[in-house]
Design a protein around this motif. Structure first.
Motif, mmCIF file in Angstrom:
data_model
loop_
_atom_site.group_PDB
_atom_site.id
_atom_site.type_symbol
_atom_site.label_atom_id
_atom_site.label_comp_id
_atom_site.label_asym_id
_atom_site.label_seq_id
_atom_site.Cartn_x
_atom_site.Cartn_y
_atom_site.Cartn_z
ATOM 1 N N ILE A 123 0.856 -1.181 0.000
ATOM 2 C CA ILE A 123 0.000 0.000 0.000
ATOM 3 C C ILE A 123 0.893 1.231 0.000
ATOM 4 C CG2 ILE A 123 -1.664 1.341 1.360
ATOM 5 C CD1 ILE A 123 -2.364 -1.516 2.587
ATOM 6 N N ASP A 124 0.603 2.124 -0.885
ATOM 7 C CA ASP A 124 1.360 3.366 -0.932
ATOM 8 C C ASP A 124 0.780 4.318 0.121
ATOM 9 O OD1 ASP A 124 2.318 5.924 -1.439
ATOM 10 O OD2 ASP A 124 2.567 5.495 -3.575
ATOM 11 N N TYR A 125 1.559 4.515 1.186
ATOM 12 C CA TYR A 125 1.050 5.294 2.311
ATOM 13 C C TYR A 125 0.811 6.763 1.998
ATOM 14 C CZ TYR A 125 0.903 1.796 5.895
ATOM 15 O OH TYR A 125 0.540 0.721 6.631
ATOM 16 N N ARG A 126 1.500 7.266 0.996
ATOM 17 C CA ARG A 126 1.278 8.675 0.668
ATOM 18 C C ARG A 126 0.080 8.846 -0.251
ATOM 19 N NH1 ARG A 126 7.213 9.392 -1.159
ATOM 20 N NH2 ARG A 126 6.632 7.252 -1.599
ATOM 21 N N ARG A 127 0.003 7.965 -1.257
ATOM 22 C CA ARG A 127 -1.090 8.089 -2.219
ATOM 23 C C ARG A 127 -2.397 7.518 -1.689
ATOM 24 N NH1 ARG A 127 1.269 5.670 -7.474
ATOM 25 N NH2 ARG A 127 -0.841 5.971 -8.252
ATOM 26 N N ASN A 128 -2.283 6.547 -0.795
ATOM 27 C CA ASN A 128 -3.508 5.939 -0.264
ATOM 28 C C ASN A 128 -3.598 6.137 1.245
ATOM 29 O OD1 ASN A 128 -4.845 4.735 -2.538
ATOM 30 N ND2 ASN A 128 -3.042 3.423 -2.672
ATOM 31 N N ALA A 129 -3.393 7.352 1.668
ATOM 32 C CA ALA A 129 -3.338 7.653 3.103
ATOM 33 C C ALA A 129 -4.614 7.229 3.830
ATOM 34 C CB ALA A 129 -3.068 9.135 3.315
ATOM 35 N N THR A 130 -5.760 7.503 3.241
ATOM 36 C CA THR A 130 -7.020 7.154 3.900
ATOM 37 C C THR A 130 -7.151 5.650 4.053
ATOM 38 O OG1 THR A 130 -7.904 8.964 2.591
ATOM 39 C CG2 THR A 130 -9.477 7.726 3.909
ATOM 40 N N TYR A 131 -6.815 4.936 2.990
ATOM 41 C CA TYR A 131 -6.889 3.476 3.039
ATOM 42 C C TYR A 131 -5.941 2.933 4.108
ATOM 43 C CZ TYR A 131 -7.367 -1.312 1.433
ATOM 44 O OH TYR A 131 -7.641 -2.657 1.376
ATOM 45 N N ALA A 132 -4.724 3.444 4.112
ATOM 46 C CA ALA A 132 -3.711 2.983 5.070
ATOM 47 C C ALA A 132 -4.147 3.259 6.509
ATOM 48 C CB ALA A 132 -2.375 3.661 4.778
ATOM 49 N N ASN A 133 -4.729 4.421 6.736
ATOM 50 C CA ASN A 133 -5.200 4.757 8.083
ATOM 51 C C ASN A 133 -6.329 3.837 8.521
ATOM 52 O OD1 ASN A 133 -3.381 6.807 8.369
ATOM 53 N ND2 ASN A 133 -4.795 8.405 7.682
ATOM 54 N N GLN A 134 -7.235 3.551 7.601
ATOM 55 C CA GLN A 134 -8.362 2.681 7.957
ATOM 56 C C GLN A 134 -7.928 1.241 8.195
ATOM 57 O OE1 GLN A 134 -12.083 2.912 6.051
ATOM 58 N NE2 GLN A 134 -12.162 5.146 6.069
ATOM 59 N N LEU A 186 9.819 1.787 22.157
ATOM 60 C CA LEU A 186 8.371 1.706 22.237
ATOM 61 C C LEU A 186 7.776 2.831 21.404
ATOM 62 C CD1 LEU A 186 5.975 0.304 23.982
ATOM 63 C CD2 LEU A 186 6.003 2.481 25.181
ATOM 64 N N ILE A 187 6.814 2.468 20.565
ATOM 65 C CA ILE A 187 6.142 3.508 19.778
ATOM 66 C C ILE A 187 4.628 3.351 19.906
ATOM 67 C CG2 ILE A 187 7.969 3.732 18.030
ATOM 68 C CD1 ILE A 187 5.980 2.069 16.169
ATOM 69 N N GLU A 188 3.926 4.452 19.676
ATOM 70 C CA GLU A 188 2.482 4.307 19.503
ATOM 71 C C GLU A 188 2.264 4.044 18.028
ATOM 72 O OE1 GLU A 188 -0.194 7.540 20.718
ATOM 73 O OE2 GLU A 188 -1.795 6.527 19.602
ATOM 74 N N LEU A 189 1.620 2.940 17.724
ATOM 75 C CA LEU A 189 1.451 2.522 16.332
ATOM 76 C C LEU A 189 0.504 3.463 15.589
ATOM 77 C CD1 LEU A 189 2.392 0.019 14.586
ATOM 78 C CD2 LEU A 189 0.086 -0.846 14.956
ATOM 79 N N LYS A 190 1.038 4.143 14.582
ATOM 80 C CA LYS A 190 0.203 5.038 13.780
ATOM 81 C C LYS A 190 -0.007 4.473 12.379
ATOM 82 C CE LYS A 190 -0.054 8.634 16.679
ATOM 83 N NZ LYS A 190 -1.326 9.026 17.305
ATOM 84 N N LYS A 191 0.971 3.705 11.926
ATOM 85 C CA LYS A 191 0.880 3.081 10.604
ATOM 86 C C LYS A 191 1.355 1.647 10.703
ATOM 87 C CE LYS A 191 1.657 7.249 7.922
ATOM 88 N NZ LYS A 191 2.662 8.072 7.246
#
Ligand SMILES: [Zn+2]
Length: 263
Positions: free
Chosen positions: A112-123, A246-251
């Motif tokens: 998944i292209d995180y820049r071009r499909n930002a909404t999809y990646a977030n969902q 430790l990270i908070e998972l955003k992606k």
């Protein structure tokens, strides 16, 4: 409905929608962790309609895959990476809806292209998080029968009604993925006295499955105990041999899907 049909019920109320009989039924076998992840734990107090909701794709969503399917896909590809031998050809048959596999580097990359499909990646990330919270509450209830407590209403809102937001913390590996569990064993989440005491006192639960390590904010208490999380993750990281930070998972692509220096 026949009266002699087995019901998966203990408290008589669904831990997700809080409805009881006869408004809802409890006849569908509720796997607390998707069966395809080699788990055989059967829960209770999960009604047929909620059970069906988590397992069904939704054509109206941008990410149409069900919560169960997203979770399954991620843990299964991860397991594939852990069990795929360099000399075997099994990788040639590898198929995934979300990943491409690069055999020479033993790396899985999200397709998944995180820049071009930002909404999809977030969902997709949000669905994965809901899947993690889903197995947490189901396994918690299977072990303690206390999943109906109103301190878990936030989880119900997030997982069942897709509303609100809950954070998911992730321990990043230092050097690719390592595994300490037997992958052939049935997966389950441990709720021993220590884990329950931590959950009660600080609101966090450390969830580990197939070498992936998360912390969930089990109750609102966690908001006041962030220093506990920092302290415990520092303890897990130690000298940094296994875990790095430790990270908070955003992606979702922040999860390690590479095997390095690993035999
Ligand atoms: Zn329900």
């Amino acid at each position: 409905m026949t009266t002699n049909k087995k019901e998966y019920i203990r408290k008589g109320k669904c831990i997700w929608c809080l409805k009881s009989k006869p408004e809802v039924g409890f006849y569908t076998k509720p796997h607390t962790i998707p069966k395809k992840l080699n788990s055989h734990n059967i829960g209770f107090d999960i009604c047929d309609s909620c059970n069906n909701f988590f397992g069904s794709d939704n054509k109206l969503d941008k990410v149409t895959y069900s919560v169960d399917k997203v979770l399954k896909e991620f843990f299964n590809v991860h397991k594939f990476l852990l069990t795929n031998k360099k000399d075997s050809n099994s990788w040639k048959k590898f198929k995934s809806q979300f990943f491409n596999y690069y055999h020479t580097s033993k790396t899985l990359k999200l397709n998944i292209d995180y820049r071009r499909n930002a909404t999809y990646a977030n969902q997709l990330t949000r669905k994965f998080k809901r899947g993690i919270y889903n197995i947490f509450l189901q396994e918690y209830h299977r072990n303690t029968e206390n999943g109906l407590d109103n301190k878990f209403d936030r989880i119900r809102e997030f997982v069942r009604h897709d509303s609100g937001e809950l954070p998911l913390y992730y321990l990043k590996s230092s050097d690719g993925v390592r595994i300490t569990e037997d992958l052939e064993l049935s997966h389950e989440l441990p709720f021993n006295d220590y884990g329950l005491e931590i959950l009660d006192k600080y609101g966090f639960y450390h969830l580990s499955m197939t070498g992936l390590n998360f912390y969930v904010e089990a109750t609102a208490k966690a908001k006041l105990n962030f220093d506990y999380l920092i302290k415990d993750s520092k303890y897990q990281i130690g000298t940094g041999f296994v875990f790095r930070e430790l990270i908070e998972l955003k992606k979702l692509n922040e999860i390690d899907f590479t095997l390095r220096n690993w035999n």
